[in-house]
Design a protein around this motif. Structure first.
Motif, mmCIF file in Angstrom:
data_model
loop_
_atom_site.group_PDB
_atom_site.id
_atom_site.type_symbol
_atom_site.label_atom_id
_atom_site.label_comp_id
_atom_site.label_asym_id
_atom_site.label_seq_id
_atom_site.Cartn_x
_atom_site.Cartn_y
_atom_site.Cartn_z
ATOM 1 N N UNK A 263 0.708 -1.253 0.059
ATOM 2 C CA UNK A 263 -0.043 -0.111 0.043
ATOM 3 C C UNK A 263 0.856 1.287 -0.045
ATOM 4 N N UNK B 227 3.105 1.997 -2.131
ATOM 5 C CA UNK B 227 3.025 2.189 -3.717
ATOM 6 C C UNK B 227 4.701 1.589 -4.047
ATOM 7 N N UNK C 37 1.101 5.195 -8.507
ATOM 8 C CA UNK C 37 0.310 6.238 -7.998
ATOM 9 C C UNK C 37 -0.595 5.720 -6.852
ATOM 10 N N UNK C 38 -0.719 4.446 -6.948
ATOM 11 C CA UNK C 38 -1.575 3.908 -5.684
ATOM 12 C C UNK C 38 -1.200 2.552 -5.451
ATOM 13 N N UNK D 47 -3.466 -0.243 -8.122
ATOM 14 C CA UNK D 47 -4.464 0.114 -8.242
ATOM 15 C C UNK D 47 -4.561 1.438 -9.018
ATOM 16 N N UNK E 118 -8.291 -0.826 -11.127
ATOM 17 C CA UNK E 118 -7.176 -1.417 -10.468
ATOM 18 C C UNK E 118 -6.735 -2.685 -11.144
ATOM 19 N N UNK F 56 -12.669 6.297 -6.989
ATOM 20 C CA UNK F 56 -11.666 5.262 -7.571
ATOM 21 C C UNK F 56 -12.467 3.852 -7.233
ATOM 22 N N UNK G 85 -12.012 2.037 -4.435
ATOM 23 C CA UNK G 85 -10.859 1.298 -3.581
ATOM 24 C C UNK G 85 -11.125 1.425 -2.157
ATOM 25 N N UNK G 86 -11.817 2.769 -1.875
ATOM 26 C CA UNK G 86 -11.841 2.920 -0.388
ATOM 27 C C UNK G 86 -13.149 3.369 -0.124
ATOM 28 N N UNK H 108 -10.167 -0.211 3.201
ATOM 29 C CA UNK H 108 -10.140 -0.940 2.038
ATOM 30 C C UNK H 108 -11.107 -1.545 1.768
ATOM 31 N N UNK I 69 -3.897 8.277 1.977
ATOM 32 C CA UNK I 69 -3.986 7.095 1.424
ATOM 33 C C UNK I 69 -3.593 7.413 0.230
ATOM 34 N N UNK I 70 -3.356 8.566 -0.324
ATOM 35 C CA UNK I 70 -2.776 8.968 -1.485
ATOM 36 C C UNK I 70 -1.416 9.190 -1.856
ATOM 37 N N UNK I 71 -1.037 9.386 -3.264
ATOM 38 C CA UNK I 71 0.186 9.430 -3.591
ATOM 39 C C UNK I 71 0.633 11.013 -3.312
ATOM 40 N N UNK I 72 1.814 11.153 -3.367
ATOM 41 C CA UNK I 72 2.409 12.561 -2.903
ATOM 42 C C UNK I 72 1.945 13.622 -3.844
ATOM 43 N N UNK J 171 -1.020 13.285 -5.729
ATOM 44 C CA UNK J 171 -2.289 13.810 -5.414
ATOM 45 C C UNK J 171 -2.716 14.331 -4.248
ATOM 46 N N UNK K 244 -18.391 1.842 -10.336
ATOM 47 C CA UNK K 244 -18.374 0.932 -11.567
ATOM 48 C C UNK K 244 -19.070 -0.450 -11.547
#
Ligand SMILES: [Mg+2]
Lengths: 488, 392
Positions: free
Chosen positions: A193, A195, A223-224, A243, A299, B43, B45-46, B60, B107-110, B112, B375
């Protein structure tokens, strides 16, 4: 039915006979060559046929056999089989027999502090050992676990932890691990998680009771969170499924990996790194991907190498598709669209099939060679929740094991099938439940939503057996001891 | 003598209308006390949840693993959590007591994270601080609140801004572009002029668009933006009114015939229908109503399947699957097929598909909120029993 007519019926069945030619592909259980077709009553079922073969072999200890007619296991009497398939009793039936799989017994459970997401095996028969020059000797087998606590652990077979990966401050993962694999006996790959894909050097002390997992390389680009990994040691390559909708393609060697993309690196000033106190005292080389394959629209759950042709990769996604990638050109070669989110993937190369586990509780088998529209060759049914992990049977080209959020692993033989309205449907040969449930005295109770017992990872090795990882904070080892067929 | 039944169009069987959720796939356990609200992120996912224990949590979705938790209040329940739409930034809005919290969960990338923080930080200092209030002005309840920075503990946890309203917020609904959201304070003691607020994220601006009480049905309950037009739908206890915000005009009144509306949802734009033409409404007096907005102010269909109050209704978003669901205090959710056509003359075809049971009734309350996956034909439910469930 009264006893008189029942007796009459059975005597009738006994009287009907059919000629069978019994064959085996395994030398150690083959009949003498001069054994021709044998006339048997059509009322016989598997058990009686098994007794017959054991008598013909003159075995001291009876071996349980299964019987295949036209590639399908005999699950009825021969008579019912002939009727169902419109075959005349006048023909000579070709009947192949194989050793029946013995229920895999619980060998041991290794307890963790947190959920166990993934596992891999190092043994003389495992891929990591076969790729390396150094063999793993008997008794020196190792089991790797990746946990939601962010740590990797290497275990010996007597449930001792030989090594634990470092904490975040010492260069370890900063969040839960979702995937862990031995690349070689001295290298481990992991991802999760946070990444990152990470490569680790694994060295054991001479005493064989302790070892060290040290950071080698940190790979940035996703990125995820990363859901799974595949490794190929001879190529020095790793595939990752994220993801962020991409498949990552990475080098395990610092020298041929590109620089890490700046925007993917955790900035020291960023709020979250401050929050998570990410000031590692260890500085590990950071690199980027060779390529990130885009095409999936949701994902990516799994990415694997073709078991025979390492220039080909496959991936599955929540977007319902299975995609084929040319790893040389990074090109998307083929897309198969199914009806469900795909959560796991395994290759059965000898039968030219890809097995993929779905959110709709089944496993779909797809022949990637057929260039026409999606052809689900077969569906394996039985799980009652998402199928999130798969592993090939090391003994049989027709076998595989699946792990599910229903809290079970199931063993499948794709020859064990029936045909229903959905086409060819397989049923599992054995179900492995969690020992943790049994210990609570709840072996037979079904947990709603697999609560507390979800299986997240499974690995099957010829020497060690079946190792599964789960929400019950355990690695569980099962083995059908000493009776599995040596080869098919 | 023709059998009248034979003239009716035959409804398809549920088997033909797959996929729809049938089974509990994951149980989310951790909240102490009731879970009041939940929301699946864009997304898919969460899952975010909020409950009586004053915490907002992120999980999750597939495994039920809790990834983040923040206690925003020691006394008050978290009544509602809603993710901001869009994927370029990740922002969670939550309301507890009188306060609205805007957070960027870790929970997000740098990249975002940076975009999300910038989005929430851009408005600081935009709205000029209130001039020193005279004693008379200070008593005026219509002075819009100033957005404030959270306590250091909350900042540390990921909360970026707090909007202190003076009354309890029970409903949050984002505009599809993610720059503003509407909130409703339905308490009967809330002055009509401040019960409905529109908050603009980029300007840290809170506005009260209504001066007076909406007629005929008590205080406002909940509100949503039209999926494509500048129209706001507001429900009070008995009616739903659609307002054109730019022209300050009432454009439509729906009269579902329910005694007390708990929730409603607007049909999204799908391949066969433009969004906003159909509305579903749930009521505390156990009714589920389908309105064809162009057809009539009265419901096209009234469904009474639940034994207890209906607390939440929701269409599957994005128009991918013609599904909708409701959640009830009888402990169950009911899943329906509801397909609409672009044809003005043909009506929606509504087929009950599945009753989802599993939540335990606790203190006479059952399922308090539901949401769909963006989705998949999966839904999630929040229970008074302290659990959330993912249904597949
Ligand atoms: Mg219409």
């Amino acid at each position: 039915m009264d006893s008189l007519s029942s007796a009459a019926a059975s005597s009738q069945a006994v009287q009907r006979q059919v000629r069978v030619q019994l064959t085996s592909k395994q030398e150690d259980i083959a009949l003498p060559e001069n054994t021709g077709p044998i006339l048997v009553p059509t009322g016989l079922r598997r058990y009686a046929l098994s007794t017959l073969v054991n008598n013909l072999l003159g075995s001291d200890k009876p071996i349980p056999f299964e019987f295949l007619i036209n590639g399908t296991f005999l699950r009825t009497s021969i008579d019912e089989y002939l009727t169902a398939n419109g075959i005349s009793a006048e023909t000579t039936l070709e009947v192949e027999y194989v050793r029946a799989l013995i229920p895999p017994l619980h060998i041991a459970s290794f307890e963790h502090d947190d959920w166990v997401s993934s596992t891999d095996i190092l043994s003389a028969t495992s891929p990591a050992a076969s790729w390396a020059s150094s063999a793993v000797s008997q008794g020196q087998e190792r089991i790797l676990s990746g946990s939601y606590d962010g740590l990797l652990r290497v275990w010996d077979m007597s449930s001792q932890i030989l090594a634990v990966s470092p904490a975040p401050a010492e260069g370890g993962h900063s969040a839960s691990i979702k995937a862990a694999k031995f690349v070689t006996p001295n290298q481990i790959a992991s991802a999760g998680l946070d990444r990152t894909v990470r490569l680790w050097k694994y060295v054991e002390n001479d005493d064989g009771f302790s070892g060290k997992i040290s950071p080698q390389l940190e790979l940035f680009g996703h990125k995820s969170g990363i859901n799974s990994l595949a490794v190929h040691a001879p190529l020095n390559r790793v595939l990752s499924a994220s993801n962020d909708h991409t498949v990552g393609f990475w080098s395990t060697k610092k020298s041929d990996a590109p620089a890490a993309p700046e925007e993917a690196l955790p900035s020291k000033a960023s709020k979250s790194s401050k929050r998570r106190k990410l000031n590692p005292s260890v500085s590990t080389p950071q690199r980027g991907p060779l390529a990130l394959f885009s095409g999936h629209t949701a994902p990516v759950s799994a990415a694997i190498f073709d078991a025979k042709d390492s220039t080909v990769g496959y991936s599955t996604s929540w977007d319902h598709t299975l995609r084929t990638w040319d790893l040389v050109t990074s090109a998307l070669v083929d897309t198969r669209t199914t009806s469900h989110s795909l959560l796991s993937l395994e290759h059965l190369p000898e039968v030219h099939l890809l097995a993929t586990g779905t959110s709709a509780r089944h496993i779909t088998l797809i022949d990637p060679r057929v260039s026409a529209a999606t052809v689900a060759a077969m569906t394996l049914r039985g799980h009652t929740n998402a199928v999130v992990t798969l592993s090939r049977d090391p003994h049989s080209t027709y076998g595989l094991i699946s792990g599910s959020h229903d809290g079970t692993c199931r063993i499948w033989d794709i020859r064990s099938t029936k045909t229903d309205k959905d086409g060819v449907v397989g049923e599992s040969v054995y179900t492995i439940s969690r020992k943790s449930l049994e210990e609570e005295g709840k072996a037979d109770s079904k947990r709603v939503g697999g609560e507390g017992v979800k299986v997240f990872g499974v690995s099957w090795d010829k020497t060690v057996g079946i190792v599964s990882a789960g929400e019950d904070k355990r690695l569980q080892i099962n083995r059908g001891e000493g009776v599995l067929p040596s080869k098919i | 003598n023709i059998d009248p039944e034979s003239l009716l169009p035959k409804l398809p069987s549920p088997e033909e209308l797959k996929p729809f959720p049938t089974t509990c796939a994951t149980v989310f356990r951790g909240h102490k006390g009731r879970v009041r609200s939940l929301s699946v992120d864009p997304s898919g996912v969460w899952l975010a949840t909020g409950g009586d224990d004053g915490t907002v949590r992120v999980w999750e979705l597939l495994t039920g693993r809790q990834l983040w938790s923040v206690k925003v209040s020691d006394e008050e329940a978290v009544n509602v959590v809603r993710w901001r739409p869009g994927k370029e930034a990740v922002v969670l809005a939550a309301a507890s007591g009188d306060d609205i919290f805007l957070a960027v969960p870790p929970i997000v990338d740098p990249e975002t994270e940076k975009a999300s923080l910038e989005l929430l930080d851009a408005g600081w200092g935009y709205a000029a601080p209130n001039p020193a209030l005279s004693a008379a002005d200070a008593n005026k309840t219509t002075t819009p609140p100033q957005w404030i920075r959270p306590s250091s503990t909350l900042t540390e946890a990921g909360v970026c801004a707090v909007i202190p309203l003076k009354y309890v917020v029970k409903s949050i609904s984002w505009h599809r572009r993610g720059d503003y959201f509407v909130t409703v304070c339905p308490g009967s003691s809330t002055p009509a002029s401040v019960a409905i607020s529109i908050h603009t994220v980029s300007k840290h601006l809170t506005q009260f668009p209504f001066r007076r009480r909406i007629k005929g049905g008590g205080p406002p309950q909940t509100a949503h933006f039209h999926p494509s037009k500048p129209i706001l739908f507001v429900a009070n206890q008995r009616t739903i009114r659609a307002y054109d915000l730019s022209r300050q005009l009432l454009v439509k009144i729906l009269q579902p015939g329910a005694r007390w509306i708990s929730s409603f949802d607007i049909h999204p734009t799908s391949s066969t229908a433009s969004g906003g033409d159909n509305v579903i409404i749930g009521s505390y007096d156990r009714r589920l109503l389908w309105h064809d907005v162009d057809l009539s102010a009265r419901p096209y269909k009234t469904l009474r399947y639940h034994k207890k109050a209906i607390r939440a209704v929701k269409f599957h978003p994005g128009g991918r699957y013609p599904l909708f669901a409701d959640a009830s205090d009888d402990g169950s959710l009911q899943i329906f097929h509801g397909s609409v056509t672009g044809d003005m003359l043909s009506n929606a075809s509504i087929v009950p598909l599945k009753v989802l049971k599993g939540h335990k009734i606790t203190g006479e309350l059952g399922v308090l909120d539901l949401d769909w996956h963006p989705r998949e034909a999966w839904c999630v439910s929040a229970g008074a029993d302290g659990t959330c469930r993912l249904w597949m």
